[in-house]
Design a protein around this motif. Structure first.
Motif, PDB file in Angstrom:
ATOM      1  N   GLU A 101       0.777  -1.238   0.000  1.00 36.39           N
ATOM      2  CA  GLU A 101       0.000   0.000   0.000  1.00 36.39           C
ATOM      3  C   GLU A 101       0.809   1.288   0.000  1.00 36.39           C
ATOM      4  OE1 GLU A 101      -3.295  -1.915   2.978  1.00 36.39           O
ATOM      5  OE2 GLU A 101      -3.293   0.259   2.703  1.00 36.39           O
ATOM      6  N   PHE A 102       2.023   1.266   0.521  1.00 37.27           N
ATOM      7  CA  PHE A 102       2.772   2.499   0.672  1.00 37.27           C
ATOM      8  C   PHE A 102       4.159   2.400   0.032  1.00 37.27           C
ATOM      9  CE2 PHE A 102      -0.246   4.329   3.516  1.00 37.27           C
ATOM     10  CZ  PHE A 102      -0.731   3.280   4.275  1.00 37.27           C
ATOM     11  N   LEU A 103       4.679   3.534  -0.357  1.00 33.21           N
ATOM     12  CA  LEU A 103       6.058   3.572  -0.812  1.00 33.21           C
ATOM     13  C   LEU A 103       6.996   3.334   0.373  1.00 33.21           C
ATOM     14  CD1 LEU A 103       6.031   6.665  -3.220  1.00 33.21           C
ATOM     15  CD2 LEU A 103       5.966   4.248  -3.832  1.00 33.21           C
ATOM     16  N   ILE A 104       8.218   2.966   0.051  1.00 33.68           N
ATOM     17  CA  ILE A 104       9.245   2.738   1.065  1.00 33.68           C
ATOM     18  C   ILE A 104      10.160   3.946   1.110  1.00 33.68           C
ATOM     19  CG2 ILE A 104      11.197   1.285   1.747  1.00 33.68           C
ATOM     20  CD1 ILE A 104       9.815  -1.018   0.197  1.00 33.68           C
ATOM     21  N   PHE A 105      10.337   4.481   2.330  1.00 28.98           N
ATOM     22  CA  PHE A 105      11.205   5.636   2.508  1.00 28.98           C
ATOM     23  C   PHE A 105      12.291   5.396   3.555  1.00 28.98           C
ATOM     24  CE2 PHE A 105       9.035   8.453  -0.234  1.00 28.98           C
ATOM     25  CZ  PHE A 105       7.688   8.219  -0.111  1.00 28.98           C
ATOM     26  N   ARG A 106      12.153   4.306   4.302  1.00 20.44           N
ATOM     27  CA  ARG A 106      13.123   4.006   5.367  1.00 20.44           C
ATOM     28  C   ARG A 106      13.460   2.531   5.343  1.00 20.44           C
ATOM     29  NH1 ARG A 106       9.388   6.402   9.035  1.00 20.44           N
ATOM     30  NH2 ARG A 106       9.310   4.362  10.035  1.00 20.44           N
ATOM     31  N   PRO A 107      14.652   2.183   5.823  1.00 21.52           N
ATOM     32  CA  PRO A 107      15.086   0.775   5.794  1.00 21.52           C
ATOM     33  C   PRO A 107      14.227  -0.152   6.638  1.00 21.52           C
ATOM     34  CG  PRO A 107      16.966   2.239   6.111  1.00 21.52           C
ATOM     35  CD  PRO A 107      15.735   3.076   6.251  1.00 21.52           C
ATOM     36  N   ASP A 108      13.475   0.408   7.610  1.00 22.72           N
ATOM     37  CA  ASP A 108      12.675  -0.454   8.475  1.00 22.72           C
ATOM     38  C   ASP A 108      11.249  -0.656   7.962  1.00 22.72           C
ATOM     39  OD1 ASP A 108      11.629   1.922  11.063  1.00 22.72           O
ATOM     40  OD2 ASP A 108      11.862   2.136   8.897  1.00 22.72           O
ATOM     41  N   GLU A 109      10.949  -0.114   6.791  1.00 26.05           N
ATOM     42  CA  GLU A 109       9.578  -0.175   6.297  1.00 26.05           C
ATOM     43  C   GLU A 109       9.228  -1.395   5.435  1.00 26.05           C
ATOM     44  OE1 GLU A 109       9.136   3.663   4.493  1.00 26.05           O
ATOM     45  OE2 GLU A 109       8.438   4.585   6.357  1.00 26.05           O
ATOM     46  N   PRO A 110      10.172  -2.028   4.750  1.00 25.16           N
ATOM     47  CA  PRO A 110       9.788  -3.185   3.933  1.00 25.16           C
ATOM     48  C   PRO A 110       9.153  -4.306   4.748  1.00 25.16           C
ATOM     49  CG  PRO A 110      11.938  -2.409   3.257  1.00 25.16           C
ATOM     50  CD  PRO A 110      11.575  -1.668   4.499  1.00 25.16           C
ATOM     51  N   GLU A 111       8.167  -4.962   4.133  1.00 19.72           N
ATOM     52  CA  GLU A 111       7.503  -6.105   4.756  1.00 19.72           C
ATOM     53  C   GLU A 111       7.945  -7.413   4.119  1.00 19.72           C
ATOM     54  OE1 GLU A 111       3.100  -4.887   5.767  1.00 19.72           O
ATOM     55  OE2 GLU A 111       3.691  -3.992   3.864  1.00 19.72           O
ATOM     56  N   PHE A 112       8.463  -7.322   2.909  1.00 22.36           N
ATOM     57  CA  PHE A 112       8.844  -8.521   2.175  1.00 22.36           C
ATOM     58  C   PHE A 112      10.247  -8.337   1.599  1.00 22.36           C
ATOM     59  CE2 PHE A 112       4.545  -9.947   2.503  1.00 22.36           C
ATOM     60  CZ  PHE A 112       3.760  -8.816   2.344  1.00 22.36           C
ATOM     61  N   TRP A 113      11.007  -9.400   1.640  1.00 18.00           N
ATOM     62  CA  TRP A 113      12.383  -9.370   1.146  1.00 18.00           C
ATOM     63  C   TRP A 113      12.653 -10.575   0.256  1.00 18.00           C
ATOM     64  CZ3 TRP A 113      15.739  -5.409   2.413  1.00 18.00           C
ATOM     65  CH2 TRP A 113      15.349  -4.573   3.465  1.00 18.00           C
ATOM     66  N   GLY A 114      13.476 -10.347  -0.750  1.00 12.69           N
ATOM     67  CA  GLY A 114      13.990 -11.468  -1.519  1.00 12.69           C
ATOM     68  C   GLY A 114      15.171 -12.088  -0.794  1.00 12.69           C
ATOM     69  N   GLN A 115      15.718 -13.126  -1.383  1.00 10.21           N
ATOM     70  CA  GLN A 115      16.844 -13.832  -0.760  1.00 10.21           C
ATOM     71  C   GLN A 115      18.179 -13.189  -1.084  1.00 10.21           C
ATOM     72  OE1 GLN A 115      16.287 -17.939  -1.970  1.00 10.21           O
ATOM     73  NE2 GLN A 115      15.152 -18.368  -0.096  1.00 10.21           N
ATOM     74  N   GLY A 116      18.180 -12.308  -2.068  1.00  9.48           N
ATOM     75  CA  GLY A 116      19.401 -11.584  -2.392  1.00  9.48           C
ATOM     76  C   GLY A 116      20.218 -12.223  -3.490  1.00  9.48           C
ATOM     77  N   THR A 117      21.030 -11.403  -4.125  1.00 11.25           N
ATOM     78  CA  THR A 117      21.958 -11.885  -5.146  1.00 11.25           C
ATOM     79  C   THR A 117      23.313 -11.244  -4.882  1.00 11.25           C
ATOM     80  OG1 THR A 117      22.301 -12.154  -7.537  1.00 11.25           O
ATOM     81  CG2 THR A 117      21.315 -10.078  -6.831  1.00 11.25           C
ATOM     82  N   GLN A 118      24.368 -12.061  -4.915  1.00 12.21           N
ATOM     83  CA  GLN A 118      25.706 -11.598  -4.575  1.00 12.21           C
ATOM     84  C   GLN A 118      26.335 -10.869  -5.758  1.00 12.21           C
ATOM     85  OE1 GLN A 118      27.716 -11.984  -1.598  1.00 12.21           O
ATOM     86  NE2 GLN A 118      28.985 -10.511  -2.727  1.00 12.21           N
ATOM     87  N   VAL A 119      26.842  -9.687  -5.478  1.00  5.54           N
ATOM     88  CA  VAL A 119      27.603  -8.915  -6.465  1.00  5.54           C
ATOM     89  C   VAL A 119      29.010  -8.724  -5.908  1.00  5.54           C
ATOM     90  CG1 VAL A 119      27.872  -6.687  -7.597  1.00  5.54           C
ATOM     91  CG2 VAL A 119      25.601  -7.729  -7.415  1.00  5.54           C
ATOM     92  N   THR A 120      30.006  -9.134  -6.669  1.00  2.04           N
ATOM     93  CA  THR A 120      31.389  -8.978  -6.270  1.00  2.04           C
ATOM     94  C   THR A 120      32.118  -8.182  -7.346  1.00  2.04           C
ATOM     95  OG1 THR A 120      31.351 -11.089  -5.087  1.00  2.04           O
ATOM     96  CG2 THR A 120      33.517 -10.156  -5.599  1.00  2.04           C
ATOM     97  N   VAL A 121      32.747  -7.103  -6.932  1.00  2.00           N
ATOM     98  CA  VAL A 121      33.447  -6.241  -7.873  1.00  2.00           C
ATOM     99  C   VAL A 121      34.932  -6.255  -7.536  1.00  2.00           C
ATOM    100  CG1 VAL A 121      33.614  -3.946  -8.881  1.00  2.00           C
ATOM    101  CG2 VAL A 121      31.403  -4.771  -8.029  1.00  2.00           C
ATOM    102  N   SER A 122      35.736  -6.663  -8.486  1.00  2.00           N
ATOM    103  CA  SER A 122      37.178  -6.708  -8.274  1.00  2.00           C
ATOM    104  C   SER A 122      37.838  -5.463  -8.863  1.00  2.00           C
ATOM    105  CB  SER A 122      37.773  -7.961  -8.905  1.00  2.00           C
ATOM    106  OG  SER A 122      37.569  -7.955 -10.304  1.00  2.00           O
ATOM    107  N   SER A 123      38.944  -5.080  -8.284  1.00  4.43           N
ATOM    108  CA  SER A 123      39.647  -3.871  -8.750  1.00  4.43           C
ATOM    109  C   SER A 123      40.594  -4.177  -9.891  1.00  4.43           C
ATOM    110  CB  SER A 123      40.426  -3.260  -7.590  1.00  4.43           C
ATOM    111  OG  SER A 123      41.327  -4.197  -7.055  1.00  4.43           O
TER     112      SER A 123
END
Length: 123
Positions: A101-123
């Motif tokens: 129902e609402f936009l997200i403006f703060r890190p504590d507001e999400p109700e649902f999360w994905g499992q994530g995807t790893q990003v690795t950046v080498s120099s």
């Protein structure tokens, strides 16, 4: 039930670009707020981009402004995050998050999360 599934992570070199995908189910664009977050090893989770109702970025950290583009494919029910000029400090697990129902403006507001995807950046 809202479900989020990120993909597109991997190993990149500094200066590369990437596009992350967040496949969604159980939510409706325009009635669920969405955002991208990331968490680096040993650090707290931080916002990458808060998205508006049209899928565009409403806010992002200064360190990322100018390097991000977001877009979505309504038919595929997928939102995308493009990040350019990757830096080693962009190495993290990237998460897609949603809120009813609402936009997200703060890190504590999400109700649902994905499992994530790893990003690795080498120099």
């Amino acid at each position: 039930q809202v479900q989020l599934q990120e993909s597109g992570g991997g190993l990149f070199q500094a200066g590369d670009s990437l596009i992350l995908s967040c496949a969604t189910s159980g939510l409706t664009f325009g009635s669920h707020g969405l955002a991208w977050f990331r968490q680096a090893p040993g650090k707290e989770r931080e916002v990458v981009a808060y998205l508006g109702w049209n899928g565009g970025i409403t806010n992002s950290p200064d360190s990322m402004k100018g390097r991000l583009t977001t877009f979505r494919d309504t038919a595929k029910r997928t939102v995308y995050l493009q990040m350019n000029s990757l830096k080693p400090e962009d190495t993290a697990v990237y998460y897609c998050a949603a809120r009813k129902e609402f936009l997200i403006f703060r890190p504590d507001e999400p109700e649902f999360w994905g499992q994530g995807t790893q990003v690795t950046v080498s120099s």
